[in-house]
Motif scaffolding. Structure first.
Motif, PDB file in Angstrom:
ATOM      1  N   ASP A  54       0.826  -1.209   0.000  1.00  0.00           N
ATOM      2  CA  ASP A  54       0.000   0.000   0.000  1.00  0.00           C
ATOM      3  C   ASP A  54       0.862   1.261   0.000  1.00  0.00           C
ATOM      4  O   ASP A  54       0.569   2.220  -0.723  1.00  0.00           O
ATOM      5  N   GLY A  57       2.044   1.630  -3.343  1.00  0.00           N
ATOM      6  CA  GLY A  57       0.980   2.153  -4.204  1.00  0.00           C
ATOM      7  C   GLY A  57       0.834   3.665  -4.071  1.00  0.00           C
ATOM      8  O   GLY A  57       0.661   4.374  -5.072  1.00  0.00           O
ATOM      9  N   GLU A  58       0.918   4.161  -2.852  1.00  0.00           N
ATOM     10  CA  GLU A  58       0.861   5.617  -2.638  1.00  0.00           C
ATOM     11  C   GLU A  58       2.030   6.313  -3.325  1.00  0.00           C
ATOM     12  O   GLU A  58       1.850   7.334  -3.998  1.00  0.00           O
ATOM     13  N   MET A 123      -4.439   5.440  -0.862  1.00  0.00           N
ATOM     14  CA  MET A 123      -4.264   5.495  -2.311  1.00  0.00           C
ATOM     15  C   MET A 123      -5.398   6.295  -2.956  1.00  0.00           C
ATOM     16  O   MET A 123      -5.180   7.053  -3.904  1.00  0.00           O
ATOM     17  N   GLN A 126      -4.546   9.853  -2.542  1.00  0.00           N
ATOM     18  CA  GLN A 126      -3.481  10.232  -3.471  1.00  0.00           C
ATOM     19  C   GLN A 126      -4.049  10.468  -4.868  1.00  0.00           C
ATOM     20  O   GLN A 126      -3.672  11.421  -5.555  1.00  0.00           O
TER      21      GLN A 126
END
Length: 197
Positions: A54, A57-58, A123, A126
């Motif tokens: 995660d 992913g960010e 996410m 973001q």
């Protein structure tokens, strides 16, 4: 030659490799081993740069939007050309780089938007920040077009910028579904109408 964990570009190489792969496969379908193999990075070094998938992913989305808005700023920058011409150049580049399967990592918001928004709140945030940055730039260029007289609108620049971005994002999804550029051609025509071009 593979990138070593000591390379200062290792983090960027991992993110670039992931962006290329995930633009085609999505987020959930891509394993870390595939990304690391593509980047030429040993698995153990991944966790030196990203504590979790995660967090990765960010960072991926943050990097993608930073690159995207830098490119967008280049296209939309005041250059002696009317704002309307610069806006249409942006949409033309969108048509060329974010359509069908040839986006080469340029269509991550289209590919991952719905998928990761349901998987990860950080996410999603973001994605929200990145897409807001895009709309902010569209809004400013529309305002510039009102000032230089190259376009006219009904409503405020923000009231036009947001639905234009939404239109193009949706048209990109429909272009993928139909395997046709027709939705992007329709988006171009609607854009011209909304900007009175």
């Amino acid at each position: 030659m593979p990138v070593t964990a000591r390379s200062p570009d290792t983090r960027k190489n991992i993110l670039d490799a992931a962006q290329r792969i995930m633009a085609h496969k999505g987020y959930s379908a891509v394993g870390l081993n595939e990304v690391l193999a593509e980047a030429g990075v040993p698995k153990g070094s991944f966790y030196h740069y990203f504590p979790s998938k995660d967090a990765f992913g960010e960072a991926l989305l943050s990097s993608y939007f930073a690159d995207y808005v830098t490119d967008m700023d280049r296209i939309l920058a005041p250059s002696g050309k009317p704002a309307a011409e610069r806006l249409m150049a942006y949409w033309q580049q969108w048509r060329e780089t974010q359509s069908l399967d040839e986006c080469q990592g340029k269509c991550l918001a289209v590919k991952l938007g719905a998928e990761v928004s349901d998987l990860s709140e950080p996410m999603r945030l973001q994605l929200k920040a990145g897409t807001n940055a895009i709309v902010d730039r569209l809004e400013q260029t529309i305002a510039d077009g009102l000032q230089d007289g190259s376009l006219s609108i009904e409503g405020t620049p923000r009231e036009i910028a947001q639905p234009l971005y939404d239109l193009w994002l949706g048209a990109s999804v429909m272009a993928k579904i139909h395997r046709s550029l027709a939705p992007l051609d329709t988006a171009t025509a609607v854009t011209r109408t909304l900007l009175h071009l």
